[in-house]
Design a protein around this motif. Structure first.
Motif, mmCIF file in Angstrom:
data_model
loop_
_atom_site.group_PDB
_atom_site.id
_atom_site.type_symbol
_atom_site.label_atom_id
_atom_site.label_comp_id
_atom_site.label_asym_id
_atom_site.label_seq_id
_atom_site.Cartn_x
_atom_site.Cartn_y
_atom_site.Cartn_z
ATOM 1 N N ALA A 65 11.551 8.454 1.226
ATOM 2 C CA ALA A 65 10.384 7.909 1.910
ATOM 3 C C ALA A 65 10.660 7.815 3.404
ATOM 4 C CB ALA A 65 10.042 6.528 1.364
ATOM 5 N N LEU A 66 9.757 8.375 4.176
ATOM 6 C CA LEU A 66 9.790 8.230 5.626
ATOM 7 C C LEU A 66 8.754 7.187 5.996
ATOM 8 C CD1 LEU A 66 10.417 9.078 8.602
ATOM 9 C CD2 LEU A 66 8.593 10.779 8.334
ATOM 10 N N ILE A 71 2.136 5.398 13.507
ATOM 11 C CA ILE A 71 0.883 5.790 12.864
ATOM 12 C C ILE A 71 0.144 4.573 12.299
ATOM 13 C CG2 ILE A 71 1.677 6.240 10.509
ATOM 14 C CD1 ILE A 71 0.061 8.829 10.594
ATOM 15 N N TYR A 72 0.884 3.514 12.031
ATOM 16 C CA TYR A 72 0.282 2.266 11.557
ATOM 17 C C TYR A 72 -0.283 1.466 12.720
ATOM 18 C CZ TYR A 72 -0.255 -2.149 9.106
ATOM 19 O OH TYR A 72 -0.778 -3.305 8.560
ATOM 20 N N THR A 79 -3.932 11.605 14.509
ATOM 21 C CA THR A 79 -4.928 12.189 13.612
ATOM 22 C C THR A 79 -4.686 13.670 13.355
ATOM 23 O OG1 THR A 79 -6.406 12.599 15.466
ATOM 24 C CG2 THR A 79 -6.705 10.513 14.266
ATOM 25 N N ASP A 80 -3.776 14.284 14.093
ATOM 26 C CA ASP A 80 -3.547 15.725 13.957
ATOM 27 C C ASP A 80 -2.228 16.062 13.250
ATOM 28 O OD1 ASP A 80 -1.931 14.811 15.994
ATOM 29 O OD2 ASP A 80 -2.310 16.504 17.321
ATOM 30 N N ILE A 81 -1.902 15.306 12.241
ATOM 31 C CA ILE A 81 -0.691 15.561 11.455
ATOM 32 C C ILE A 81 -0.887 16.861 10.676
ATOM 33 C CG2 ILE A 81 0.713 14.708 9.539
ATOM 34 C CD1 ILE A 81 0.019 11.897 10.473
ATOM 35 N N LYS A 92 -0.782 3.952 4.784
ATOM 36 C CA LYS A 92 -1.022 4.205 6.208
ATOM 37 C C LYS A 92 0.151 4.848 6.924
ATOM 38 C CE LYS A 92 -4.342 0.486 6.711
ATOM 39 N NZ LYS A 92 -4.675 -0.760 7.394
ATOM 40 N N SER A 93 1.379 4.481 6.532
ATOM 41 C CA SER A 93 2.512 4.889 7.370
ATOM 42 C C SER A 93 3.732 5.388 6.606
ATOM 43 C CB SER A 93 2.931 3.716 8.253
ATOM 44 O OG SER A 93 3.357 2.626 7.454
ATOM 45 N N CYS A 94 3.558 5.779 5.369
ATOM 46 C CA CYS A 94 4.689 6.224 4.552
ATOM 47 C C CYS A 94 4.441 7.640 4.052
ATOM 48 C CB CYS A 94 4.863 5.277 3.368
ATOM 49 S SG CYS A 94 6.286 5.668 2.333
#
Length: 128
Positions: A65-66, A71-72, A79-81, A92-94
């Motif tokens: 897990a990153l 991003i949270y 938004t451009d991942i 939200k952030s994992c």
């Protein structure tokens, strides 16, 4: 634990180490959790914190897990991942990563760099 999880974990761990200093690592034995903090007082969204969490990695049975706090804290800035990384996003952030993929690791590296530079530009992290 899948054979590849330790390798993915080690790769992300090494990417995080590139930010020491100014970030400071904190390790926790549970799931080999390894987190990076900016160890100075910061104000975020009008609230003071003794330190600022940036990102971390943990090894679980079926994935690494990153955790990526920028991003949270600032979702509108991320938004451009790339779609290949976005599909691994949980909450939200994992991000749950279960396959060693060089392109995906490069996307993680770019995400970390972008988040770090964003926090520096906002004065939340002092530059290296």
């Amino acid at each position: 634990m899948l054979d590849v999880i330790p390798r993915i974990y080690s790769t992300i761990h090494a990417l995080l180490d590139d930010y020491v200093p100014p970030l400071s690592p904190q390790a926790n034995g549970k799931n080999n959790r390894y987190d990076m903090y900016y160890p100075h007082k910061v104000t975020l969204s009008g609230k003071d914190y003794p330190s600022l969490y940036f990102a971390g990695v943990a090894a679980y049975e079926k994935y690494a897990a990153l955790y990526f706090f920028p991003i949270y804290s600032h979702p509108e800035e991320f938004t451009d991942i790339p779609p290949s990384l976005k599909k691994l996003q949980k909450g939200k952030s994992c991000f749950h990563i279960s396959k060693p993929d060089e392109m995906l690791i490069q996307e993680v590296k770019l995400l970390l760099h972008t988040g770090f530079e964003f926090y520096v530009s906002k004065g939340l992290i002092g530059h290296k």
